[in-house]
Scaffold this active site. Structure first.
Site, PDB file in Angstrom:
ATOM      1  N   HIS A   1       0.841  -1.174   0.031  1.00 44.07           N
ATOM      2  CA  HIS A   1       0.068  -0.126   0.036  1.00 44.07           C
ATOM      3  C   HIS A   1       0.970   1.055  -0.045  1.00 44.07           C
ATOM      4  O   HIS A   1       0.611   2.253  -0.688  1.00 44.07           O
ATOM      5  CB  HIS A   1      -1.114   0.049   1.179  1.00 44.07           C
ATOM      6  CG  HIS A   1      -2.135   0.846   1.323  1.00 44.07           C
ATOM      7  ND1 HIS A   1      -2.858   1.197   0.147  1.00 44.07           N
ATOM      8  CD2 HIS A   1      -2.376   2.098   2.311  1.00 44.07           C
ATOM      9  CE1 HIS A   1      -3.671   2.235   0.420  1.00 44.07           C
ATOM     10  NE2 HIS A   1      -3.321   2.464   1.559  1.00 44.07           N
TER      11      HIS A   1
ATOM     12  N   PHE B   1      -9.054   4.111   4.837  1.00 40.70           N
ATOM     13  CA  PHE B   1      -9.539   4.678   6.073  1.00 40.70           C
ATOM     14  C   PHE B   1     -10.807   3.891   6.310  1.00 40.70           C
ATOM     15  O   PHE B   1     -11.647   3.431   5.532  1.00 40.70           O
ATOM     16  CB  PHE B   1     -10.185   5.983   5.520  1.00 40.70           C
ATOM     17  CG  PHE B   1      -9.150   7.161   5.633  1.00 40.70           C
ATOM     18  CD1 PHE B   1      -7.643   6.762   5.854  1.00 40.70           C
ATOM     19  CD2 PHE B   1      -9.370   8.457   5.175  1.00 40.70           C
ATOM     20  CE1 PHE B   1      -6.749   7.568   5.597  1.00 40.70           C
ATOM     21  CE2 PHE B   1      -8.365   9.428   5.176  1.00 40.70           C
ATOM     22  CZ  PHE B   1      -7.028   9.086   5.575  1.00 40.70           C
TER      23      PHE B   1
ATOM     24  N   HIS C   1      -1.197   8.388  -4.973  1.00 40.10           N
ATOM     25  CA  HIS C   1      -2.163   7.760  -4.451  1.00 40.10           C
ATOM     26  C   HIS C   1      -3.553   8.141  -4.876  1.00 40.10           C
ATOM     27  O   HIS C   1      -4.280   9.262  -4.922  1.00 40.10           O
ATOM     28  CB  HIS C   1      -2.222   7.964  -2.607  1.00 40.10           C
ATOM     29  CG  HIS C   1      -3.181   7.139  -2.029  1.00 40.10           C
ATOM     30  ND1 HIS C   1      -3.966   6.133  -2.449  1.00 40.10           N
ATOM     31  CD2 HIS C   1      -3.409   7.017  -0.732  1.00 40.10           C
ATOM     32  CE1 HIS C   1      -4.667   5.465  -1.601  1.00 40.10           C
ATOM     33  NE2 HIS C   1      -3.957   5.904  -0.538  1.00 40.10           N
TER      34      HIS C   1
ATOM     35  N   LYS D   1       3.287   3.852  -5.594  1.00 39.26           N
ATOM     36  CA  LYS D   1       2.734   5.203  -5.592  1.00 39.26           C
ATOM     37  C   LYS D   1       3.861   6.119  -5.567  1.00 39.26           C
ATOM     38  O   LYS D   1       3.530   7.026  -5.566  1.00 39.26           O
ATOM     39  CB  LYS D   1       1.879   5.098  -4.206  1.00 39.26           C
ATOM     40  CG  LYS D   1       0.742   4.335  -3.892  1.00 39.26           C
ATOM     41  CD  LYS D   1       0.080   4.601  -2.644  1.00 39.26           C
ATOM     42  CE  LYS D   1      -1.315   3.990  -2.565  1.00 39.26           C
ATOM     43  NZ  LYS D   1      -1.097   2.389  -2.749  1.00 39.26           N
TER      44      LYS D   1
END
Length: 410
Positions: free
Chosen positions: A301, A397, A338, A333
């Protein structure tokens, strides 16, 4: 259980408006971060983003339809068109009731929301566009793709923040594997580089405020200070193996396993010890009957935020134990920024190509080692090496975690 393979790919990203252009940029370690051009950043704290460059939607889509689509849907439709052409199927030869669409987004039509709100404030809200609602709702990219290709099976939009794209691929994989469909178009799309979108993440203190494109999105680097917003879309064609073979499809790789869970901890912060993400990776490996030592590469990630990169390092060590020292773990990324709800989809395409082409992308612009991020992050230069199994992680999130594993096709 039925086998599921990848037979088509499409992408619109900050480092290329097609899969081939994006992949060449990945191999070259190209940085897609640059000054924002979509709006005036004068007196704004954040001035950099990973914008899609030189994108003219009318070059790919019907001109009359373009003005009825928000930018996030334009990206998705363009990527879907490339993926469908790449897969090379004839819809007249498919059972369209057994073909579906799962395309995610984290936010939806934010550009349209801003523009129409400004119009409403000036002229009255009864004067907003009649297309305002269908342009902004998050499911419209999936719906438009289904309409375009006549796919009458399950059509859905996953909204799990930054895990959305990986959830979309994984859910489509399971839908085929469990016998509900023969083919799925899946992936994610996002277009949130707007004054409101950037402003919201700036107030949250989540974004990097550097003005140097080469020191902004720097995952696992000790000087990282926040993520850089990106935009774009990626779509994969997933297909049941026998169905693909019967029609003579080319096969990029196989989808081997999928894990999804939740930290159930905090609206924005991951569990500090990485235990939730570690459990998710273990779920993916168990789902695919893949041993930790079989994974060659993880597309992390890797957001370039202090909390994520430290926590994800702990998660990988928690899931892989001592073998973590032998894993290659990079964050693309560093090149794209992102892409929120599209990030897992773009990284899924990159990871599938890594398996297909035996190439591990670099974490570019890396300078300052961090003792809390002590994995082999493939710094600055990609590697040509055998990749039999690769995992892609997405952590969103709300505590959403998703991991997908791709396997070399034999």
């Amino acid at each position: 259980m039925r086998r599921v393979v990848v037979t088509g790919l499409g992408a619109v990203t900050p480092i290329g408006n097609s899969v081939s252009e994006m992949w060449e940029s990945v191999k070259a370690g190209k940085c897609g971060i640059a000054p924002i051009t979509l709006y005036d950043t004068t007196d704004r704290k954040v001035t950099l983003a990973g914008e899609v460059k030189n994108f003219v939607p009318e070059d790919h889509l019907d001109k009359r339809e373009v003005r009825k689509m928000d930018r996030f849907t334009q990206f998705a439709m363009t990527a879907a068109k490339e993926a469908v052409e790449d897969a090379g199927f004839n819809t007249e030869e498919l059972d369209l009731t057994r073909c579906g669409v799962i395309v995610s987004t984290g936010i939806g039509g934010l550009t349209t929301i801003q523009e129409e709100d400004a119009k409403g404030m000036e002229k009255g809200y009864d004067r907003v566009s009649p297309y305002f609602i269908p342009m902004t709702i998050s499911n419209m990219a999936a719906g438009k793709i289904a309409i375009e290709y006549g796919f009458k099976g399950m059509c859905s939009c996953v909204v799990t923040a930054c895990a959305s794209g990986t959830n979309a691929i994984g859910d489509a994989f399971r839908h085929i594997r469990d016998g509900y469909a023969e083919m799925m178009l899946c992936g994610g799309t996002e277009a949130s580089i707007t004054p409101l979108g950037i402003g919201g993440f700036t107030s949250l203190k989540a974004l990097c405020q550097s003005t140097d494109p080469n020191r902004a999105s720097i995952p696992f680097d000790k000087e990282r200070s926040g993520f850089v917003m990106g935009e774009g879309a990626a779509i994969l064609v997933l297909e049941e193996y026998e169905h693909a073979v019967k029609r003579g499809a080319k096969i990029y790789c196989e989808v081997a396993g999928y894990g999804a869970n939740c930290d159930a901890h905090h609206i924005t912060a991951p569990l500090e010890d990485g235990s939730g993400a570690a459990a998710c990776m273990r779920l993916a490996m168990a789902d695919g009957n893949v041993g930790p030592e079989e994974i060659n590469y993880i597309n992390a990630h890797g957001t370039s935020t202090p909390l994520n990169d430290k926590g994800e390092t702990k998660a990988i060590r928690g899931a892989f134990g001592e073998y973590a020292d032998k894993l290659m773990v990079s964050s693309t990324k560093s090149m794209t920024g992102h892409l929120l709800g599209a990030s897992g989809a773009v990284e899924g395409v990159i990871t599938a190509l890594s398996v297909k082409n035996d190439f591990v992308p670099a974490t570019i612009n890396y300078k300052e080692p961090d003792e809390n991020c002590d994995l082999d992050i493939v710094p600055n230069e990609g590697r040509s090496t055998t990749v039999n199994y690769a995992m892609s992680n997405s952590l969103g999130f709300g505590g959403h975690n998703a991991s997908i594993i791709f396997k070399k096709f034999n």
